[in-house]
Design a protein around this motif. Structure first.
Motif, PDB file in Angstrom:
ATOM      1  N   ARG A   1     -23.702  -7.949 -76.800  1.00 34.18           N
ATOM      2  CA  ARG A   1     -23.977  -8.675 -75.561  1.00 34.18           C
ATOM      3  C   ARG A   1     -24.960  -7.932 -74.681  1.00 34.18           C
ATOM      4  O   ARG A   1     -25.662  -8.533 -73.884  1.00 34.18           O
ATOM      5  CB  ARG A   1     -22.684  -8.903 -74.779  1.00 34.18           C
ATOM      6  CG  ARG A   1     -21.703  -9.768 -75.500  1.00 34.18           C
ATOM      7  CD  ARG A   1     -20.468 -10.069 -74.694  1.00 34.18           C
ATOM      8  NE  ARG A   1     -19.843  -8.890 -74.118  1.00 34.18           N
ATOM      9  CZ  ARG A   1     -19.230  -8.871 -72.945  1.00 34.18           C
ATOM     10  NH1 ARG A   1     -19.149  -9.958 -72.225  1.00 34.18           N
ATOM     11  NH2 ARG A   1     -18.664  -7.778 -72.499  1.00 34.18           N
ATOM     12  N   TYR A   2     -25.005  -6.629 -74.784  1.00 40.43           N
ATOM     13  CA  TYR A   2     -25.836  -5.817 -73.905  1.00 40.43           C
ATOM     14  C   TYR A   2     -27.145  -5.385 -74.559  1.00 40.43           C
ATOM     15  O   TYR A   2     -27.996  -4.809 -73.907  1.00 40.43           O
ATOM     16  CB  TYR A   2     -25.057  -4.571 -73.458  1.00 40.43           C
ATOM     17  CG  TYR A   2     -23.721  -4.933 -72.874  1.00 40.43           C
ATOM     18  CD1 TYR A   2     -23.624  -5.549 -71.628  1.00 40.43           C
ATOM     19  CD2 TYR A   2     -22.552  -4.721 -73.592  1.00 40.43           C
ATOM     20  CE1 TYR A   2     -22.401  -5.915 -71.094  1.00 40.43           C
ATOM     21  CE2 TYR A   2     -21.316  -5.085 -73.066  1.00 40.43           C
ATOM     22  CZ  TYR A   2     -21.248  -5.680 -71.830  1.00 40.43           C
ATOM     23  OH  TYR A   2     -20.037  -6.049 -71.305  1.00 40.43           O
TER      24      TYR A   2
ATOM     25  N   GLU B   1     -30.805  -5.452 -75.991  1.00 39.68           N
ATOM     26  CA  GLU B   1     -32.037  -6.206 -75.750  1.00 39.68           C
ATOM     27  C   GLU B   1     -32.563  -6.797 -77.055  1.00 39.68           C
ATOM     28  O   GLU B   1     -33.113  -7.882 -77.065  1.00 39.68           O
ATOM     29  CB  GLU B   1     -33.098  -5.293 -75.129  1.00 39.68           C
ATOM     30  CG  GLU B   1     -32.755  -4.820 -73.733  1.00 39.68           C
ATOM     31  CD  GLU B   1     -32.722  -5.957 -72.726  1.00 39.68           C
ATOM     32  OE1 GLU B   1     -33.516  -6.905 -72.863  1.00 39.68           O
ATOM     33  OE2 GLU B   1     -31.876  -5.888 -71.817  1.00 39.68           O
TER      34      GLU B   1
END
Length: 175
Positions: free
Chosen positions: A57-58, A60
């Protein structure tokens, strides 16, 4: 918390099994469905699958590999890019005490190769150190339920032995 997040929380808390609709082409859906089912599973397995991919989710970029040490952490980012006969990552990052480094594609590829070689050496050393080099390949069906029960019993036994050793080392007059 945002207004949207509050609304979503109210919606999902009112219905313990909300319907989900995802549009995907057939080839992707056929490939992804077993993964989605595992991610949505209740219990320890579902929790573990979700925890394993939570860092996505985090990210890039899609992570190709993640290597965690006790203090340091690095990830190699994809998607892989063909460069002639080579497949190179787009980059990566290293995090360690007081250090954060962004890696270019060539540095990330070099670190990835270095990590893969270190893992191979560690596995081969462990097999040799534990007398497991001559173990034949498993050709029997894997009984997950029995294997999990045996593993959990081994862990409980280990915890009990550690506790017993701790109490013995402390002695009766330990404060």
């Amino acid at each position: 918390m945002s207004v949207l997040r509050n609304a979503l929380a109210r919606f999902f808390s009112s219905n313990p099994k909300p319907d989900m609709h995802i549009d995907a082409d057939v080839q992707t859906a056929v490939y992804m469905w077993p993964i989605i089912e595992k991610l949505l599973a209740h219990g320890e397995d579902g929790d573990t699958y979700r925890a394993t991919v939570n860092f996505w989710r985090y990210a890039e970029r899609p992570p190709l590999a993640v290597y965690d040490g006790d203090v340091s952490h690095c990830h190699i980012d994809g998607p892989l890019q063909m460069a002639g006969d080579f497949a190179l990552p787009l980059g990566g990052e290293i995090f360690s005490r007081g250090v954060t480094i962004t890696l270019d594609p060539f540095e990330a590829n070099g670190l990835r190769e270095h990590m893969r070689a270190a893992i191979e050496r560690a596995i081969l050393a462990w097999l040799a150190d534990n007398g497991r080099r001559a173990s034949p390949p498993a050709n029997i069906p894997y009984d997950r339920e029995t294997a999990d029960r045996e593993a959990k019993a081994m862990i409980a036994d280990w915890v009990a032995r550690k506790e017993a050793m701790r109490h013995t080392a402390e002695g009766p007059d330990h404060v």
